[in-house]
Enzyme design. Structure first.
Site, PDB file in Angstrom:
ATOM      1  N   ILE A   1       0.840  -1.196   0.000  1.00  0.00           N
ATOM      2  CA  ILE A   1       0.000   0.000   0.000  1.00  0.00           C
ATOM      3  C   ILE A   1       0.875   1.246   0.000  1.00  0.00           C
ATOM      4  CG2 ILE A   1      -1.811   1.253   1.239  1.00  0.00           C
ATOM      5  CD1 ILE A   1      -2.373  -1.461   2.708  1.00  0.00           C
ATOM      6  N   CYS A   2       0.555   2.177  -0.884  1.00  0.00           N
ATOM      7  CA  CYS A   2       1.228   3.472  -0.892  1.00  0.00           C
ATOM      8  C   CYS A   2       0.304   4.454  -0.164  1.00  0.00           C
ATOM      9  CB  CYS A   2       1.500   3.942  -2.327  1.00  0.00           C
ATOM     10  SG  CYS A   2       2.373   5.514  -2.386  1.00  0.00           S
TER      11      CYS A   2
END
Length: 186
Positions: free
Chosen positions: A121-122
């Site tokens: 996840i960014c």
């Protein structure tokens, strides 16, 4: 008879005191971690999440015996492209939590501009914008919010970012990926 140091001889040793003996007790290093304090914090976060999280569409519990490894769930928000979908996440808390963020990954396939094919996840609060004031509930709610409000400036999945403005095709891809593979390979 008292022995006094002779300043002229450069001897400042005081014969009245025994020499200092190093303590056998080891001093904590400045980088040591109190894992019991971390465990207590995680226990407190778990209780708070159990009391309120389910109502918000997020939940998390330790995975097995370790308080440092959790499995979380994020429900797609009502009226979003993810409504009715439930995503499983893994959370791994470091020993120096909350001073460092946990590692959080989607375990359920998630088609999203800020999630790659491995579930990474960014999200800024999991990286450079982390604060020790954040807790597990904050993380899960931020991920839930990210589902509907992606950061298109920093995509991990450029195809999802490009498709975002075509809501019908995007929704089709979300459902296709969600139902084609329930879990990601770690």
């Amino acid at each position: 008879m008292e022995v006094r140091p002779n300043p002229a001889a450069g001897n400042s040793f005081d014969h009245r005191r025994p020499p200092a003996v190093p303590s056998k007790q080891q001093l904590p290093s400045p980088h040591s971690v109190d894992t019991s304090a971390v465990s207590q914090r995680l226990q407190k976060e778990l209780m708070a999440l159990m009391m309120s999280g389910g109502d918000l569409g997020v939940s998390a519990f330790p995975d097995g015996e370790s308080i440092f490894t959790w499995i979380g769930t994020v429900e797609g928000g009502k009226g979003t492209l993810y409504e009715g979908l439930s995503y499983k996440l893994s959370l791994r808390f470091p020993l120096d939590y909350p001073f460092k963020p946990p590692q959080v990954k989607f375990e359920t396939m998630c088609f999203h501009p800020n999630v790659d094919q491995f579930g990474n996840i960014c999200l800024d609060i999991l990286q450079d914008k982390w604060s020790s004031a954040y807790d597990c509930r904050t993380i899960l709610l931020s991920i839930q919010s990210l589902l509907e409000e992606p950061n298109l400036e920093s995509p991990l999945n450029s195809y999802a970012a490009a498709l975002w403005n075509d809501k019908e095709d995007y929704r089709r891809m979300v459902h296709k990926q969600y139902f084609s593979g329930e879990a990601l390979e770690s």
